[in-house]
Design a protein around this motif. Structure first.
Motif, PDB file in Angstrom:
ATOM      1  N   UNK A   1      17.613  34.978 -20.840  1.00 38.52           N
ATOM      2  CA  UNK A   1      16.406  34.578 -20.143  1.00 38.52           C
ATOM      3  C   UNK A   1      16.754  33.541 -19.078  1.00 38.52           C
ATOM      4  N   UNK A   2      16.323  33.811 -17.829  1.00 43.20           N
ATOM      5  CA  UNK A   2      16.649  32.936 -16.713  1.00 43.20           C
ATOM      6  C   UNK A   2      15.407  32.228 -16.195  1.00 43.20           C
ATOM      7  N   UNK A   3      15.617  30.979 -15.782  1.00 42.11           N
ATOM      8  CA  UNK A   3      14.527  30.149 -15.269  1.00 42.11           C
ATOM      9  C   UNK A   3      14.908  29.643 -13.887  1.00 42.11           C
ATOM     10  N   UNK A   4      13.941  29.666 -12.976  1.00 36.99           N
ATOM     11  CA  UNK A   4      14.122  29.028 -11.666  1.00 36.99           C
ATOM     12  C   UNK A   4      13.134  27.873 -11.530  1.00 36.99           C
ATOM     13  N   UNK A   5      13.572  26.849 -10.813  1.00 37.29           N
ATOM     14  CA  UNK A   5      12.743  25.673 -10.559  1.00 37.29           C
ATOM     15  C   UNK A   5      12.407  25.637  -9.079  1.00 37.29           C
ATOM     16  N   UNK A   6      11.144  25.404  -8.768  1.00 39.24           N
ATOM     17  CA  UNK A   6      10.704  25.278  -7.381  1.00 39.24           C
ATOM     18  C   UNK A   6      10.012  23.930  -7.221  1.00 39.24           C
ATOM     19  N   UNK A   7      10.531  23.097  -6.328  1.00 43.57           N
ATOM     20  CA  UNK A   7       9.873  21.821  -6.030  1.00 43.57           C
ATOM     21  C   UNK A   7       9.300  21.897  -4.620  1.00 43.57           C
ATOM     22  N   UNK A  34      17.967  26.842 -22.801  1.00 39.78           N
ATOM     23  CA  UNK A  34      17.563  27.753 -21.732  1.00 39.78           C
ATOM     24  C   UNK A  34      18.478  27.591 -20.522  1.00 39.78           C
ATOM     25  N   UNK A  35      18.621  28.659 -19.770  1.00 41.06           N
ATOM     26  CA  UNK A  35      19.498  28.672 -18.604  1.00 41.06           C
ATOM     27  C   UNK A  35      18.683  28.563 -17.319  1.00 41.06           C
TER      28      UNK A  35
END
Length: 411
Positions: A1-7, A34-35
């Motif tokens: 499971x992949x996570x992206x962060x958006x600021x 988590x990755x």
């Protein structure tokens, strides 16, 4: 499971505000197993927000968004989310109660901007904000989860700890992940890589190695991911046991911490005291030490002896030695360290004298030349270094090396 962060925020892109949210989120997601595959910082632009949401959905399972949820006209995240998810803003009574509760006693009355905080996209799940006015919005859309959170760090951290990470664990689980950091000093990165080439090539495929260099030191990070944390711990320890004979004396610690914090534990445990005398580092060593909570238990004080007069009158440096050898010299720095230890009544002391730059160097003593001395009641050790031509780096490297030398003396 992949996570992206958006600021989101123009202030992040022009350097007016440092993006600490991404680092904090990445660290805590990693600890939860988590990755994080990507971090994006974008402007307060509808086009940029729409583009990054569409692109992220094709690469990852979860998109975590911070910023742009304030009450002013430049905060466009909610309206842009409505466009992306093909929905509209509706009034949420629970959020409005939260806004009123939070602002009670802070404003005389709610204005239209405050009231707009209670508007949320119709098709989102609202997670109420216990420490602010902006609600958190959770979307489950086309096999991707999107979570929009406030950019205020305290609000983001609260909801991540109390709602978002627990929800992600419930939905996706989370593998065990183990990191171990080895702090290495005084070996250049390329030299260290050469020393460790055979060892690195023999690492099991389940363990990855990263080199994280900083002036004067390198963090080696071993990482392993799997189902059983105990097995991962044992596997990493086996590799560390093989590493120690290769670089043993250059290992400062088996933890990801500053040299100052390592020394703080050492001095506190041994009930020792410390004083500093600083010329070219200008109090930076004392700053690093006093940034550690509880440092008053062992740190007695510092003399910033920037001028020769202070070196003579406060630390007792011989005037003739300054004239004959210069302020940046072995005799002077050794008298500085002995003088501050005696005058402040400390068990140990450290001193620096150098040419930080960008001016002041000579053929004999170029910019970056720094003498460092450490001492106790029985021994004084001094060494000369050249750290280069960049002033800020010279100060940082001299400070770090002074603390390393101090640790070597204390043992």
């Amino acid at each position: 499971m992949k996570i992206e962060i958006v600021t989101i925020g123009d202030e992040l892109l022009i350097g007016q505000v440092i993006d600490t949210n991404s680092a904090w989120i990445g660290q805590h997601l990693n600890e939860a197993g988590f990755e994080v595959s990507r971090i994006n910082s974008i402007s307060d632009s509808e086009e940029e927000i729409l583009n990054v949401l569409a692109e992220s959905s094709s690469r990852c399972d979860v998109v975590l968004i911070t910023g742009g949820l304030g009450p002013t006209k430049d905060d466009i995240t909610k309206t842009t989310l409505c466009k992306y998810f093909d929905t509209k803003l509706v009034h949420n009574a629970d959020v409005f109660d939260d806004v009123k509760r939070f602002l009670k006693g802070r404003v005389a009355s709610l204005n239209d901007f405050n009231k707009q905080q209670a508007l949320v996209p119709e098709n989102c799940e609202v997670i109420r904000n216990a420490v602010g006015t902006a609600p958190i919005m959770w979307f489950d859309y086309k096999n991707t989860i999107y979570v929009s959170m406030p950019g205020v760090p305290s609000e983001m951290k609260h909801v991540m700890n109390n709602s978002i990470i627990p929800r992600l664990k419930t939905k996706f689980g989370g593998a065990a992940i183990v990191h171990k950091t080895i702090l290495v000093h005084s070996i250049p990165e390329a030299v260290l890589a050469e020393m460790l080439e055979d060892w690195e090539c023999a690492l099991p495929s389940s363990i990855s190695l990263a080199y994280l260099p900083a002036p004067g030191r390198i963090r080696l990070r071993l990482s392993a991911r799997g189902e059983d944390e105990g097995v991962l711990q044992n596997s990493i320890q086996e590799q560390i046991d093989k590493l120690v004979p290769i670089i043993g004396d250059s290992i400062l610690a088996f933890s990801d911490e500053s040299v100052a914090s390592i020394l703080a534990k050492l001095f506190t445990d041994k009930e020792l005291t410390l004083a500093t005398a600083e010329s070219c580092t200008g109090g930076n060593i004392a700053h690093q030490i006093t940034s550690i909570p509880g440092s008053s238990a062992f740190f007695v004080g510092s003399v910033v002896a920037y001028s020769n007069a202070v070196k003579q009158n406060v630390l007792g440096v011989n005037f003739l030695d300054i004239n004959n050898y210069g302020a940046v010299s072995e005799p002077v720095v050794e008298q500085m360290v002995q003088g501050v230890r005696l005058s402040l009544g400390a068990d140990y002391a450290v001193a620096t004298s150098g040419i930080a730059g960008p001016d002041g160097g000579s053929d004999e003593k170029p910019v970056g030349t720094v003498w460092i001395a450490v001492c106790d009641s029985n021994k004084t050790i001094s060494r000369c270094f050249n750290f280069g031509t960049i002033r800020e780096r010279n100060i940082e490297r001299a400070s770090d090396m002074a603390l390393v030398m101090l640790k070597e003396l204390v043992g």
